[in-house]
Design an enzyme around this catalytic site. Structure first.
Site: not given
Length: 228
Positions: A99-100, A103, A107
């Site tokens: 999940h991280e 991100h 980006h």
């Protein structure tokens, strides 16, 4: 009227939902932390492989103390994973780690909602710090202009939380798709992944709901006071 408004009943319900969501994310994480992933990959392994396969070899992964302290730092471009996620091989660890990384991929691709969120952050940080004081002073001293300004500042904070929702859901969607496609988890492990990620998403929904209801409350008090 400021302290006992009919909207407070809905806010209390939303607050209880928020407490339940926090309990659920913790209990769900703990439950699926006990289920080892068939791939044998740790959270670090999954995150590193997911980053590399998306052309993000330059983004490091760092362990950080604490539980559920995982996050992606867009300023320093680093994925930080809590120690239970970084070192362990479980459904929870892989789910949170990916999940991280979702991100980080957002980006790198300039995902529109993430771009908006980043651009809003400096303004929101300033506005959210002053909003409570403006609202309190406005209501206590009956300064309509202060109340109106406080509502505008608080609206910025609420908008930030609402923009955060699609960012989080999109990161989870990316994670689930790539975990299956790359073989980080087996098909029969998708249920656990969904439970972990959905529980985490619910905390953001509950927080946004509380803020939105509070904003509506302030607007109603402001409009009613002007009529008087």
């Amino acid at each position: 009227m400021l302290f006992f408004h009919p909207m407070d009943f809905l806010i209390i319900i939303a607050f209880v939902l928020s407490l339940w969501a926090q309990f659920r994310v913790s209990s769900t994480f703990n439950r699926w932390s006990e289920v080892k992933a068939a791939s044998g990959m740790t959270g670090y392994d999954a995150a590193r492989r997911m980053l590399d396969r998306n052309g993000l070899q330059d983004i490091p992964i760092e362990p950080v103390p604490g539980k559920l302290s995982d996050h992606y730092d867009p300023i320093h471009r680093v994925v930080r994973l809590s120690e239970p996620v970084y070192y362990e091989s479980s459904i929870s660890a892989i789910s949170v780690a990916c999940h991280e990384v979702g991100h980080a991929i957002q980006h790198s691709e300039s995902y529109p909602m993430l771009v908006i969120r980043h651009r809003m952050f400096p303004v929101v940080r300033f506005a959210s710090g002053f909003a409570p004081f403006l609202l309190l002073a406005g209501f206590l001293f009956h300064f309509a202009n202060l109340i109106g300004l406080g509502i505008i500042f608080f609206t910025a904070a609420v908008a930030f939380q609402l923009v955060t929702l699609p960012v989080e859901f999109n990161a989870s969607s990316r994670a689930r798709h790539l975990m299956v496609a790359e073989g980080f988890i087996a098909r029969d492990e998708e249920r656990g992944v969904a439970k972990v990620l959905n529980a985490a998403a619910l905390t953001y929904v509950a927080a946004a709901l509380i803020s939105l209801l509070e904003l509506i409350k302030y607007i109603l008090i402001f409009t009613n006071s002007n009529r008087d």
